[in-house]
Motif scaffolding. Structure first.
Motif, PDB file in Angstrom:
ATOM      1  N   ASP A 157      -0.457  51.219  53.586  1.00 16.53           N
ATOM      2  CA  ASP A 157       0.007  51.938  54.768  1.00 16.53           C
ATOM      3  C   ASP A 157      -0.979  53.010  55.226  1.00 16.53           C
ATOM      4  N   ALA A 158      -1.524  53.775  54.300  1.00 12.66           N
ATOM      5  CA  ALA A 158      -2.458  54.841  54.672  1.00 12.66           C
ATOM      6  C   ALA A 158      -3.718  54.253  55.295  1.00 12.66           C
ATOM      7  N   ARG A 159      -4.233  53.208  54.708  1.00  8.39           N
ATOM      8  CA  ARG A 159      -5.420  52.565  55.249  1.00  8.39           C
ATOM      9  C   ARG A 159      -5.121  51.922  56.600  1.00  8.39           C
ATOM     10  N   PHE A 160      -3.930  51.345  56.725  1.00  9.26           N
ATOM     11  CA  PHE A 160      -3.535  50.734  57.999  1.00  9.26           C
ATOM     12  C   PHE A 160      -3.651  51.741  59.127  1.00  9.26           C
ATOM     13  N   TRP A 161      -3.035  52.914  58.938  1.00  6.58           N
ATOM     14  CA  TRP A 161      -3.036  53.908  60.011  1.00  6.58           C
ATOM     15  C   TRP A 161      -4.406  54.536  60.193  1.00  6.58           C
ATOM     16  N   ALA A 162      -5.191  54.634  59.144  1.00  9.89           N
ATOM     17  CA  ALA A 162      -6.541  55.194  59.277  1.00  9.89           C
ATOM     18  C   ALA A 162      -7.429  54.266  60.115  1.00  9.89           C
ATOM     19  N   GLU A 163      -7.232  52.969  59.984  1.00  9.25           N
ATOM     20  CA  GLU A 163      -8.095  52.009  60.670  1.00  9.25           C
ATOM     21  C   GLU A 163      -7.467  51.435  61.937  1.00  9.25           C
ATOM     22  N   PHE A 164      -6.181  51.654  62.139  1.00  9.02           N
ATOM     23  CA  PHE A 164      -5.503  51.113  63.313  1.00  9.02           C
ATOM     24  C   PHE A 164      -5.867  51.937  64.511  1.00  9.02           C
TER      25      PHE A 164
END
Length: 89
Positions: A82-89
């Motif tokens: 989830d954290a990576r998703f929002w960082a890269e989204f």
């Protein structure tokens, strides 16, 4: 006219890519619901990004294996974190 056979693994890979994008859309949708009351502009921006995911999902075909593999490689790891998703989204 003979029909060209589609390899089974190509069909499976498209289904995997579609499911990955479904998961990404679900993550975005959950965030949209969180933001609706407090930040309607941010919620609308995420809805727009979600529409882009839908368009990408609808564009996937067994004939375009490069795009399918790209979706799996790019989005697969993101939907797991989830954290990576929002960082890269």
């Amino acid at each position: 006219m003979t029909e060209q056979e589609i390899p089974y693994d190509a069909i499976v890979r498209v289904e995997i890519a579609i499911e990955i994008l479904n998961q990404a859309r679900a993550i975005v949708t959950a965030r949209v619901y969180e933001l609706e009351a407090s930040d309607s502009e941010a919620a609308e921006a995420l809805r727009s990004r979600r529409r882009e995911l839908i368009a990408l999902q609808q564009s996937l075909t067994v004939a375009d294996r490069a795009s399918v593999e790209s979706v799996i490689a790019l989005w697969g790891p993101l939907v797991k974190d989830d954290a990576r998703f929002w960082a890269e989204f």
